[in-house]
Design a protein around this motif. Structure first.
Motif, PDB file in Angstrom:
ATOM      1  N   ARG A  77      -3.858  -9.449  27.472  1.00 42.82           N
ATOM      2  CA  ARG A  77      -3.744  -9.472  26.014  1.00 42.82           C
ATOM      3  C   ARG A  77      -4.154  -8.108  25.460  1.00 42.82           C
ATOM      4  N   GLU A  78      -3.240  -7.161  25.638  1.00 44.70           N
ATOM      5  CA  GLU A  78      -3.487  -5.790  25.208  1.00 44.70           C
ATOM      6  C   GLU A  78      -2.918  -5.585  23.809  1.00 44.70           C
ATOM      7  N   ASN A  79      -3.491  -4.651  23.074  1.00 44.67           N
ATOM      8  CA  ASN A  79      -2.933  -4.252  21.777  1.00 44.67           C
ATOM      9  C   ASN A  79      -1.835  -3.218  22.044  1.00 44.67           C
ATOM     10  N   ILE A  80      -0.638  -3.487  21.551  1.00 43.31           N
ATOM     11  CA  ILE A  80       0.536  -2.733  22.002  1.00 43.31           C
ATOM     12  C   ILE A  80       1.422  -2.278  20.841  1.00 43.31           C
ATOM     13  N   SER A  81       2.255  -1.302  21.149  1.00 36.24           N
ATOM     14  CA  SER A  81       3.320  -0.869  20.238  1.00 36.24           C
ATOM     15  C   SER A  81       4.275   0.018  21.022  1.00 36.24           C
ATOM     16  N   THR A  82       5.300   0.511  20.345  1.00 35.00           N
ATOM     17  CA  THR A  82       6.232   1.476  20.913  1.00 35.00           C
ATOM     18  C   THR A  82       6.246   2.703  20.021  1.00 35.00           C
ATOM     19  N   PRO A  83       6.683   3.852  20.542  1.00 37.14           N
ATOM     20  CA  PRO A  83       6.774   5.034  19.676  1.00 37.14           C
ATOM     21  C   PRO A  83       7.648   4.784  18.438  1.00 37.14           C
ATOM     22  N   ARG A  84       8.794   4.115  18.621  1.00 35.09           N
ATOM     23  CA  ARG A  84       9.686   3.874  17.485  1.00 35.09           C
ATOM     24  C   ARG A  84       9.028   2.957  16.446  1.00 35.09           C
ATOM     25  N   GLU A  85       8.345   1.906  16.913  1.00 35.83           N
ATOM     26  CA  GLU A  85       7.768   0.950  15.962  1.00 35.83           C
ATOM     27  C   GLU A  85       6.571   1.537  15.213  1.00 35.83           C
ATOM     28  N   MET A  86       5.744   2.336  15.879  1.00 35.22           N
ATOM     29  CA  MET A  86       4.634   2.958  15.164  1.00 35.22           C
ATOM     30  C   MET A  86       5.169   3.969  14.153  1.00 35.22           C
ATOM     31  N   MET A  87       6.232   4.669  14.522  1.00 33.21           N
ATOM     32  CA  MET A  87       6.897   5.565  13.576  1.00 33.21           C
ATOM     33  C   MET A  87       7.428   4.779  12.383  1.00 33.21           C
ATOM     34  N   SER A  88       8.035   3.631  12.647  1.00 35.43           N
ATOM     35  CA  SER A  88       8.599   2.809  11.580  1.00 35.43           C
ATOM     36  C   SER A  88       7.513   2.265  10.656  1.00 35.43           C
ATOM     37  N   LEU A  89       6.355   1.900  11.224  1.00 35.34           N
ATOM     38  CA  LEU A  89       5.250   1.410  10.398  1.00 35.34           C
ATOM     39  C   LEU A  89       4.771   2.496   9.445  1.00 35.34           C
ATOM     40  N   LEU A  90       4.557   3.687   9.956  1.00 40.23           N
ATOM     41  CA  LEU A  90       4.090   4.786   9.113  1.00 40.23           C
ATOM     42  C   LEU A  90       5.147   5.172   8.082  1.00 40.23           C
ATOM     43  N   ASP A  91       6.414   5.165   8.485  1.00 44.55           N
ATOM     44  CA  ASP A  91       7.515   5.436   7.559  1.00 44.55           C
ATOM     45  C   ASP A  91       7.536   4.408   6.437  1.00 44.55           C
ATOM     46  N   ALA A  92       7.361   3.130   6.780  1.00 45.66           N
ATOM     47  CA  ALA A  92       7.399   2.055   5.779  1.00 45.66           C
ATOM     48  C   ALA A  92       6.261   2.203   4.772  1.00 45.66           C
ATOM     49  N   ILE A  93       5.080   2.559   5.258  1.00 49.85           N
ATOM     50  CA  ILE A  93       3.950   2.746   4.337  1.00 49.85           C
ATOM     51  C   ILE A  93       4.201   3.957   3.443  1.00 49.85           C
ATOM     52  N   TYR A  94       4.682   5.045   4.026  1.00 52.93           N
ATOM     53  CA  TYR A  94       4.950   6.267   3.257  1.00 52.93           C
ATOM     54  C   TYR A  94       5.976   6.020   2.154  1.00 52.93           C
ATOM     55  N   HIS A  95       7.004   5.238   2.455  1.00 55.83           N
ATOM     56  CA  HIS A  95       8.079   5.004   1.490  1.00 55.83           C
ATOM     57  C   HIS A  95       7.842   3.783   0.595  1.00 55.83           C
ATOM     58  N   GLY A  96       6.619   3.274   0.574  1.00 55.74           N
ATOM     59  CA  GLY A  96       6.256   2.227  -0.378  1.00 55.74           C
ATOM     60  C   GLY A  96       6.761   0.846  -0.044  1.00 55.74           C
ATOM     61  N   LYS A  97       7.059   0.588   1.222  1.00 55.80           N
ATOM     62  CA  LYS A  97       7.565  -0.728   1.604  1.00 55.80           C
ATOM     63  C   LYS A  97       6.448  -1.702   1.971  1.00 55.80           C
ATOM     64  N   VAL A  98       5.231  -1.203   2.048  1.00 56.29           N
ATOM     65  CA  VAL A  98       4.082  -2.047   2.375  1.00 56.29           C
ATOM     66  C   VAL A  98       3.098  -2.073   1.219  1.00 56.29           C
ATOM     67  N   LEU A  99       2.780  -0.901   0.690  1.00 52.13           N
ATOM     68  CA  LEU A  99       1.816  -0.747  -0.392  1.00 52.13           C
ATOM     69  C   LEU A  99       2.465  -0.023  -1.559  1.00 52.13           C
ATOM     70  N   ASN A 100       1.939  -0.245  -2.770  1.00 52.87           N
ATOM     71  CA  ASN A 100       2.455   0.500  -3.915  1.00 52.87           C
ATOM     72  C   ASN A 100       1.954   1.943  -3.849  1.00 52.87           C
ATOM     73  N   ARG A 101       2.368   2.748  -4.807  1.00 50.55           N
ATOM     74  CA  ARG A 101       2.090   4.185  -4.728  1.00 50.55           C
ATOM     75  C   ARG A 101       0.594   4.489  -4.684  1.00 50.55           C
ATOM     76  N   ALA A 102      -0.180   3.826  -5.542  1.00 52.20           N
ATOM     77  CA  ALA A 102      -1.614   4.106  -5.608  1.00 52.20           C
ATOM     78  C   ALA A 102      -2.325   3.700  -4.322  1.00 52.20           C
ATOM     79  N   TRP A 103      -2.012   2.509  -3.831  1.00 58.34           N
ATOM     80  CA  TRP A 103      -2.651   2.042  -2.607  1.00 58.34           C
ATOM     81  C   TRP A 103      -2.193   2.852  -1.397  1.00 58.34           C
ATOM     82  N   SER A 104      -0.922   3.271  -1.375  1.00 58.56           N
ATOM     83  CA  SER A 104      -0.431   4.115  -0.276  1.00 58.56           C
ATOM     84  C   SER A 104      -1.190   5.440  -0.242  1.00 58.56           C
TER      85      SER A 104
END
Length: 306
Positions: A180-207
């Motif tokens: 039970r390891e904590n895992i990800s892929t290069p593409r998915e971690m990139m996608s997570l950071l991209d989503a946060i940067y572009h406001g898909k997770v948090l609004n502008r102030a929280w981002s």
């Protein structure tokens, strides 16, 4: 009407031709970066995965992008994101107080292990700062309990990041032995950071506050050879035979995501050096792109008349 259409076609062709030099030249830079990374990959005695994305254009470089890597402390990016998401939703406040308990304390907790159980009260923001700045594992585990492991993974599911999983607390060696390891892929971690940067997770102030927190100064490999005054929001991770670092480098006018993951390392220091070399090569390209004209002329203070 025919004359108008002819003029329109001519104008379109002219614009395409004027844009072509810039596009073609930038492709050459990307190709050179690709060659540099492949050379680093060939020299590394271990597995390497890379995902780099221009946050302005979406252009990217990928290497072993869908391979699943153990994340070590880099998974704390997802924990932090969910903490901020729940704060934005009003489910908690970053100023909420928590009293440190002796049961919280696990190894590699430089700050928490120095606090007084049952007496010391700290905020969730304090815990997040410890988690990011010194990768305090006890602070991270308290936050995982507070936000809920299932909520972190539900957030990842909502972003279709199905190979990025928080599956155990920090220093849970039994869970690690059970796979039970904590895992990800290069593409998915990139996608997570991209989503946060572009406001898909948090609004502008929280981002903005999220990236300010993630930019807290820390010992890591993406920034190691980059300018000291450059804003870099990243989180490294290390385990035996594993070295990772993922984040956003905020080059002015040309921010980019960089996620570098390594495993099966014979020598962990080689993995650290590979991350730093790739980071430096990527920064050199994006720094030039941020200051160059479409013809590749870089204009900087002091060299404008040379």
């Amino acid at each position: 009407m025919k004359r108008f259409l002819c003029c329109l076609l001519f104008l379109t062709a002219s614009l395409a031709q004027s844009a072509a030099p810039s596009t073609d030249k930038q492709k050459v830079l990307w190709q050179k970066l690709e060659a540099q990374i492949h050379d680093i990959d060939q020299q590394l005695d271990g597995m390497l995965g890379v995902a780099i994305e221009d946050l302005n254009t979406g252009e990217h470089f990928l290497l072993n992008q869908d391979e699943v890597f153990a994340q070590a402390s880099s998974i704390k990016i997802a924990v932090l994101a969910n903490l901020y998401l729940q704060a934005q939703q009003g489910k908690l406040k970053l100023t909420d107080l928590y009293t440190v308990q002796s049961s919280d304390l696990v190894p590699d907790s430089d700050i928490m292990n120095g606090l007084t159980p049952g007496v010391t009260r700290i905020t969730l923001r304090d815990l997040a700062t410890m988690m990011v700045a010194v990768s305090d594992n006890s602070a991270t585990n308290v936050l995982i309990d507070r936000v809920g492991m299932e909520n972190v993974n539900a957030m990842l599911d909502s972003l279709s990041l199905t190979h990025t999983r928080l599956r155990r607390k920090m220093m849970d060696l039994q869970a690690a032995k059970e796979g039970r390891e904590n895992i990800s892929t290069p593409r998915e971690m990139m996608s997570l950071l991209d989503a946060i940067y572009h406001g898909k997770v948090l609004n502008r102030a929280w981002s903005a506050d999220f990236f300010k927190m993630l930019s807290t100064n820390k010992d890591s490999w993406i920034p190691r050879d980059l300018p000291a005054d450059l804003k870099i929001a990243n989180k490294p991770g290390s385990l035996e035979a594993v070295r990772n670092d993922s984040g956003i480098v905020f080059v002015e006018g040309r921010p980019y995501v960089i996620c570098v993951m390594t495993s099966f390392l014979r020598n962990e220091r080689d993995g650290e050096e590979a991350i730093s070399k790739i980071s430096l090569d990527a920064w050199r390209m994006f720094d030039r792109l941020s200051r160059a004209t479409e013809y590749g002329r870089v204009v900087s203070p002091g060299n404008g008349v040379r």
